[in-house]
Design an enzyme around this catalytic site. Structure first.
Site, PDB file in Angstrom:
ATOM      1  N   ASN A  95      16.652 -22.194   8.573  1.00 31.67           N
ATOM      2  CA  ASN A  95      15.711 -21.064   8.521  1.00 31.67           C
ATOM      3  C   ASN A  95      14.927 -21.115   7.211  1.00 31.67           C
ATOM      4  O   ASN A  95      15.190 -20.385   6.268  1.00 31.67           O
ATOM      5  CB  ASN A  95      16.471 -19.736   8.658  1.00 31.67           C
ATOM      6  N   GLY A 142      17.842 -16.351   6.591  1.00 29.87           N
ATOM      7  CA  GLY A 142      17.324 -17.180   5.511  1.00 29.87           C
ATOM      8  C   GLY A 142      15.972 -16.717   5.002  1.00 29.87           C
ATOM      9  O   GLY A 142      15.522 -15.607   5.325  1.00 29.87           O
ATOM     10  N   ARG A 154      12.916 -17.422   5.803  1.00 26.76           N
ATOM     11  CA  ARG A 154      11.926 -16.993   6.805  1.00 26.76           C
ATOM     12  C   ARG A 154      12.242 -15.591   7.306  1.00 26.76           C
ATOM     13  O   ARG A 154      11.352 -14.767   7.467  1.00 26.76           O
ATOM     14  CB  ARG A 154      11.870 -17.972   7.990  1.00 26.76           C
ATOM     15  N   CYS A 155      13.516 -15.318   7.554  1.00 28.12           N
ATOM     16  CA  CYS A 155      13.923 -13.990   8.030  1.00 28.12           C
ATOM     17  C   CYS A 155      13.545 -12.891   7.038  1.00 28.12           C
ATOM     18  O   CYS A 155      13.268 -11.761   7.426  1.00 28.12           O
ATOM     19  CB  CYS A 155      15.443 -13.940   8.237  1.00 28.12           C
ATOM     20  N   MET A 156      13.549 -13.231   5.751  1.00 27.20           N
ATOM     21  CA  MET A 156      13.353 -12.217   4.706  1.00 27.20           C
ATOM     22  C   MET A 156      11.891 -12.020   4.317  1.00 27.20           C
ATOM     23  O   MET A 156      11.609 -11.342   3.330  1.00 27.20           O
ATOM     24  CB  MET A 156      14.143 -12.609   3.452  1.00 27.20           C
TER      25      MET A 156
END
Length: 407
Positions: free
Chosen positions: A351, A394, A396-398
């Site tokens: 990610n 990760g 990208r998620c944040m």
């Protein structure tokens, strides 16, 4: 709306502006007994999580990328008392508070904050029963419900800003989340895109009032013409069809939506845990993705209706065809080691957040995957992650890109 408020036509275009949420006291309202309810496996240590998140923001700032924070955009959306009162009312309703006595107490409580930002942060943090005197009423039900320690649950998943809404082209999809726990998060997006002077009037591709769930981690913008959406544990096929119907218009550059069927398990929670794009022709991938996967191509037919074509093949073939490339490189999280792959995938090694073609932000801890990325010619920026990674997401998620340069 500012004409340049949102521009996102790829996963890899040079990032110019990004939305984050710095983890707050909502993490200190996590309890072992209620972790599953709040979608966590562990309890991050807030002070260190904030230091790690600040390091994340510093990477952007050092590269000239503008960082804006969710809480600030919400505050800037509460332009007058009428909007603020409506926001408080909706928040209380969506927190499941049904009795007028309790609603009135909570309204007064939120209005007692002199700082709008402190009020918004408190809404994100949740409210313990110990914080409001005499909250428990005189009824039998009040005595029986007294075991649960919160009046309003915290929102610990908020630092994963990718999911509650997604920027696509120059529009936004505000999501109906799969779980009640996360659905309240989208209320903040509603006010940003309805009221914020910069973002109001943004074209809406999907709305939080829809029946079927759609989450941002399942939406990947492959290029100006193609968006991939995961049919996952948290995104329903009906929502993808509705999203495609709004996205694929005559005046849009987007021509196709690829609905990719992925395993419906927590390990493959969203499409961006299966693969992320790191360069024009390079992707990180989950090591356990099976060789053949089903893909459904949604496009506008000559009659104006959405037509669906079913296909099957390897992820490599699907991506080559979609991007019109002779070859693509799939970089396995953890390489060829079963042990390294399992460990680093647990900490979101695949990610990554691409901030320019061939440049990504990654967690320091996933050193095996990071080394492989470098060997493949990818420039990496590492961030500390001992506590943030406990939330199972990760870089990208944040992050939610707001503006990228076109590639």
């Amino acid at each position: 709306m500012n004409d340049t408020a949102i521009k996102v036509y790829s996963e890899i275009g040079k990032l110019k502006k990004v939305l984050l949420h710095r983890p707050g006291k909502e993490l200190e309202n996590l309890m072992p007994e209620y972790l599953e309810r709040l979608l966590f496996d562990d309890i991050p240590y807030l002070e260190i999580a904030q230091q790690e998140h600040d390091a994340f923001a510093k990477i952007f700032e050092s590269l000239g990328i503008e960082v804006v924070y969710l809480e600030d955009l919400v505050v800037d959306s509460l332009l007058n008392d009428e909007i603020k009162l409506q926001f408080i009312k909706e928040y209380i309703e969506e927190a499941g508070i049904k009795e007028s006595r309790e609603s009135s107490m909570l309204k007064d409580y939120f209005l007692s904050f002199t700082s709008p930002k402190e009020m918004v942060l408190k809404m994100m943090e949740g409210i313990r029963k110990s914080e409001i005197n005499d909250y428990r009423g005189p009824r039998l039900a009040d005595f029986l419900s007294n075991q649960y320690p919160f009046i309003i649950d915290p929102m610990p998943n908020l630092y994963f800003t990718r999911d509650p809404f997604a920027t696509v082209g120059e529009g936004v999809s505000i999501h109906k989340m799969h779980t009640v726990t996360r659905n309240r998060e989208t209320l903040f997006a509603k006010y940003i895109f309805n009221c914020n002077p910069i973002y109001k009037g943004t074209k809406l591709m999907y709305d939080r009032t829809e029946k079927y769930s759609l989450e941002g981690g399942d939406i990947l913008i492959l290029n100006e013409e193609i968006v991939a959406v995961g049919i996952s544990q948290r995104t329903n096929p009906n929502s993808i069809e509705k999203f495609a119907n709004t996205l694929l218009t005559e005046d849009s550059s987007f021509k196709k939506v690829l609905a990719i069927d992925i395993p419906k398990t927590r390990a493959f929670m969203h499409l961006d845990t299966v693969f992320t794009m790191v360069d024009y022709d390079k992707f990180t991938i989950h090591p356990n993705i099976k060789s053949d996967i089903a893909v459904y191509v949604l496009e506008r037919g000559d009659d104006g209706n959405i037509k669906i074509t079913e296909g099957k093949g390897s992820l490599e073939d699907i991506l080559k065809k979609a991007l019109n490339l002779d070859k693509v490189k799939l970089i396995k999280c953890g390489g060829n080691s079963i042990i390294d792959a399992a460990r680093e995938q647990w900490n979101d090694g695949s990610n990554t957040l691409c901030i320019a073609p061939g440049e990504v932000i990654v967690y320091t801890r996933n050193y095996v995957t990071n080394q492989i990325l470098q060997q493949e010619g990818i420039k990496i920026y590492t961030m500390p992650s001992s506590e943030l990674s406990r939330g199972r997401g990760g870089p990208r998620c944040m992050s939610m890109p707001l503006i990228r340069e076109k590639v």
